[in-house]
Design a protein around this motif. Structure first.
Motif, mmCIF file in Angstrom:
data_model
loop_
_atom_site.group_PDB
_atom_site.id
_atom_site.type_symbol
_atom_site.label_atom_id
_atom_site.label_comp_id
_atom_site.label_asym_id
_atom_site.label_seq_id
_atom_site.Cartn_x
_atom_site.Cartn_y
_atom_site.Cartn_z
ATOM 1 N N TYR A 33 2.898 2.521 -2.288
ATOM 2 C CA TYR A 33 3.817 3.275 -1.431
ATOM 3 C C TYR A 33 4.222 2.427 -0.232
ATOM 4 O O TYR A 33 3.430 1.625 0.280
ATOM 5 N N LEU A 34 5.440 2.644 0.213
ATOM 6 C CA LEU A 34 5.941 2.039 1.448
ATOM 7 C C LEU A 34 6.256 3.162 2.431
ATOM 8 O O LEU A 34 6.769 4.210 2.033
ATOM 9 N N MET A 35 5.942 2.938 3.709
ATOM 10 C CA MET A 35 6.283 3.928 4.733
ATOM 11 C C MET A 35 7.128 3.296 5.815
ATOM 12 O O MET A 35 6.887 2.161 6.239
ATOM 13 N N ASP A 36 8.162 4.037 6.265
ATOM 14 C CA ASP A 36 8.941 3.625 7.426
ATOM 15 C C ASP A 36 9.183 4.836 8.314
ATOM 16 O O ASP A 36 8.815 5.962 7.980
ATOM 17 N N ASN A 37 9.785 4.596 9.461
ATOM 18 C CA ASN A 37 10.105 5.670 10.403
ATOM 19 C C ASN A 37 11.456 5.364 11.043
ATOM 20 O O ASN A 37 11.606 5.364 12.261
ATOM 21 N N VAL A 38 12.440 5.097 10.181
ATOM 22 C CA VAL A 38 13.778 4.743 10.662
ATOM 23 C C VAL A 38 14.430 5.931 11.350
ATOM 24 O O VAL A 38 15.174 5.773 12.326
ATOM 25 N N ILE A 65 2.177 -0.445 4.005
ATOM 26 C CA ILE A 65 2.009 -0.328 2.562
ATOM 27 C C ILE A 65 0.693 0.391 2.269
ATOM 28 O O ILE A 65 -0.330 0.144 2.920
ATOM 29 N N GLY A 66 0.710 1.283 1.274
ATOM 30 C CA GLY A 66 -0.494 1.965 0.823
ATOM 31 C C GLY A 66 -0.625 1.867 -0.686
ATOM 32 O O GLY A 66 0.378 1.823 -1.403
ATOM 33 N N LEU A 67 -1.855 1.835 -1.163
ATOM 34 C CA LEU A 67 -2.130 1.747 -2.598
ATOM 35 C C LEU A 67 -3.110 2.851 -2.987
ATOM 36 O O LEU A 67 -4.173 2.978 -2.392
ATOM 37 N N LEU A 68 -2.713 3.645 -3.977
ATOM 38 C CA LEU A 68 -3.569 4.704 -4.505
ATOM 39 C C LEU A 68 -4.011 4.297 -5.905
ATOM 40 O O LEU A 68 -3.177 4.069 -6.788
ATOM 41 N N ILE A 69 -5.329 4.182 -6.108
ATOM 42 C CA ILE A 69 -5.890 3.777 -7.397
ATOM 43 C C ILE A 69 -6.651 4.960 -7.983
ATOM 44 O O ILE A 69 -7.590 5.470 -7.376
ATOM 45 N N GLN A 70 -6.218 5.407 -9.155
ATOM 46 C CA GLN A 70 -6.866 6.517 -9.853
ATOM 47 C C GLN A 70 -7.305 5.992 -11.214
ATOM 48 O O GLN A 70 -6.514 5.926 -12.151
ATOM 49 N N GLY A 71 -8.559 5.588 -11.311
ATOM 50 C CA GLY A 71 -8.993 4.932 -12.537
ATOM 51 C C GLY A 71 -8.267 3.606 -12.679
ATOM 52 O O GLY A 71 -8.248 2.791 -11.767
ATOM 53 N N TYR A 72 -7.641 3.416 -13.810
ATOM 54 C CA TYR A 72 -6.920 2.170 -14.067
ATOM 55 C C TYR A 72 -5.431 2.287 -13.755
ATOM 56 O O TYR A 72 -4.661 1.374 -14.040
ATOM 57 N N ASP A 73 -4.998 3.409 -13.184
ATOM 58 C CA ASP A 73 -3.597 3.638 -12.831
ATOM 59 C C ASP A 73 -3.407 3.497 -11.324
ATOM 60 O O ASP A 73 -4.157 4.097 -10.545
ATOM 61 N N CYS A 74 -2.419 2.714 -10.926
ATOM 62 C CA CYS A 74 -2.221 2.375 -9.517
ATOM 63 C C CYS A 74 -0.785 2.683 -9.090
ATOM 64 O O CYS A 74 0.155 2.469 -9.860
ATOM 65 N N ALA A 134 4.290 -9.243 0.535
ATOM 66 C CA ALA A 134 5.310 -9.901 1.347
ATOM 67 C C ALA A 134 5.710 -9.032 2.539
ATOM 68 O O ALA A 134 5.977 -9.536 3.634
ATOM 69 N N VAL A 135 5.739 -7.712 2.336
ATOM 70 C CA VAL A 135 6.049 -6.790 3.440
ATOM 71 C C VAL A 135 4.919 -6.814 4.464
ATOM 72 O O VAL A 135 5.159 -6.833 5.681
ATOM 73 N N VAL A 136 3.681 -6.817 3.994
ATOM 74 C CA VAL A 136 2.522 -6.873 4.891
ATOM 75 C C VAL A 136 2.566 -8.146 5.731
ATOM 76 O O VAL A 136 2.368 -8.120 6.954
ATOM 77 N N GLU A 137 2.850 -9.277 5.096
ATOM 78 C CA GLU A 137 2.903 -10.548 5.824
ATOM 79 C C GLU A 137 4.040 -10.572 6.838
ATOM 80 O O GLU A 137 3.881 -11.103 7.933
ATOM 81 N N ARG A 138 5.174 -10.010 6.477
ATOM 82 C CA ARG A 138 6.306 -9.974 7.401
ATOM 83 C C ARG A 138 5.948 -9.205 8.667
ATOM 84 O O ARG A 138 6.234 -9.655 9.787
#
Length: 354
Positions: free
Chosen positions: A296-301, A284-293, A338-342
């Motif tokens: 993203y999820l990444m996989d390699n299926v 999981i990735g999070l992009l924060i631009q000011g107050y807008d967030c 929840a994805v991070v914890e899994r």
């Protein structure tokens, strides 16, 4: 290409500050019969995306200014957004875009208890209609009561929300946060959110890092602003990465550069997870631009396709009058957590049975 390497999207004449050791891509991975192929209605999208990468490589060699989806493709990372103009699928038209978007995995959206909306409504009423006007102490007494209520209900998600309300009150009442100084912005606006959601979970480690991620070459810099990880045995495995820009009033180049940087960080984390042979691994990735967030999820299926999929967008409140947006923000963050914890649990299993 190395796991963390990426090219500057600037034209050649502006590349004087390019990091030493970052070299142009000179090879393309071809699909073999043993590779998993991503097909939708008979269309081999694995091959289509690799063609996009070949096009991007040619444009890069000419020194052309690349949009972020093309720059990411140089590292086999392919960006997908519901908004076609921001997605790699814009190359193929609206019908194909809708077909591909509908096939992508989603994260089940967590919904907070109805008490969350009730609390924000009460806080808003206190701030805008109450007479006499309440002070900070009055707000803190209210939020403290709600946190106890969440504890009594044994509702961990609601407790997270209540805690963030409690911590946000001083900033929201003053509404004087600078959007130009990154450290100040992070400390006052972003740090509580990330520390409460990820940092207070005993299953996860978290760091405000700005240091090189492991498993990248020494001459490649990958420095997230925040990470969450697990550490079974002596190895730290990063699962969540954050890039922060304090203001929206910045150049498009800077915003795209951070998105590219985030995508390559997510790929580095994915490759570490893949070394444990974890089924359906995701980062999981999070992009924060000011107050807008944006999350993203990444996989390699489908080898060698790394899919960077936009999951959720949310805003952070600037003033007490905008407090209602916090509920959606917390729901999005907890859903992705929840994805991070899994994946953290899967890594731990690997070390348990090793």
């Amino acid at each position: 290409m190395s796991s963390g390497e990426y090219r500057s999207r600037r034209p050649k004449k502006q590349q004087g500050n390019q990091k030493k050791g970052v070299k142009p891509v000179t090879r393309t991975i071809a699909l073999t019969d043993s590779d998993a192929k991503w097909k939708i209605e008979g269309v081999n999208w694995s091959e289509q995306l690799l063609k996009v990468r070949v096009e991007s490589e040619k444009k890069a060699k000419k020194g052309l200014n690349l949009p972020d989806f093309r720059e990411l493709s140089l590292n086999y990372v392919f960006l997908f957004s519901k908004i076609m103009n921001q997605s790699v699928t814009r190359r193929f038209g609206s019908e194909s875009h809708e077909s591909v978007w509908g096939s992508l995995p989603l994260i089940n959206k967590l919904t907070l208890s109805a008490k969350a909306a009730s609390w924000t409504k009460k806080m808003l009423n206190m701030a805008t209609t109450a007479t006499p006007k309440p002070n900070l102490r009055d707000f803190k007494k209210a939020t403290s009561k709600w946190m106890v209520e969440a504890c009594d209900d044994d509702d961990d998600e609601l407790l997270v929300f209540g805690d963030l309300l409690h911590r946000s009150v001083p900033r929201l009442l003053s509404a004087t946060i600078s959007e130009t100084v990154e450290d100040t912005f992070v400390y006052n606006t972003v740090s509580d959110m990330l520390n409460v959601v990820f940092g207070e979970d005993q299953k996860l480690l978290h760091e405000w890092v700005n240091k090189k991620l492991p498993d990248t070459e020494a001459n490649i810099t990958m420095k997230p602003d925040f990470v969450a990880a697990t550490k079974p045995a002596k190895r730290t495995v990063y699962l969540f990465s954050v890039e922060i820009k304090p203001s929206r009033r910045t150049s498009d180049d800077d915003i795209c550069e951070d998105r590219v940087k985030l995508g390559n960080q997510m790929k580095t984390m994915m490759q570490t997870l893949e070394s444990f042979h974890i089924e359906n691994a995701q980062t999981i990735g999070l992009l924060i631009q000011g107050y807008d967030c944006t999350l993203y999820l990444m996989d390699n299926v489908y080898k060698p396709i790394y899919r960077m999929i936009e999951m959720y967008s949310f805003s952070l409140p600037k003033t007490i009058e905008e407090i209602s947006v916090l509920e959606h923000a917390v729901e999005c963050l907890l859903s992705c957590k929840a994805v991070v914890e899994r994946n953290a649990n899967e890594v731990e299993k690997h070390f348990t049975f090793e």
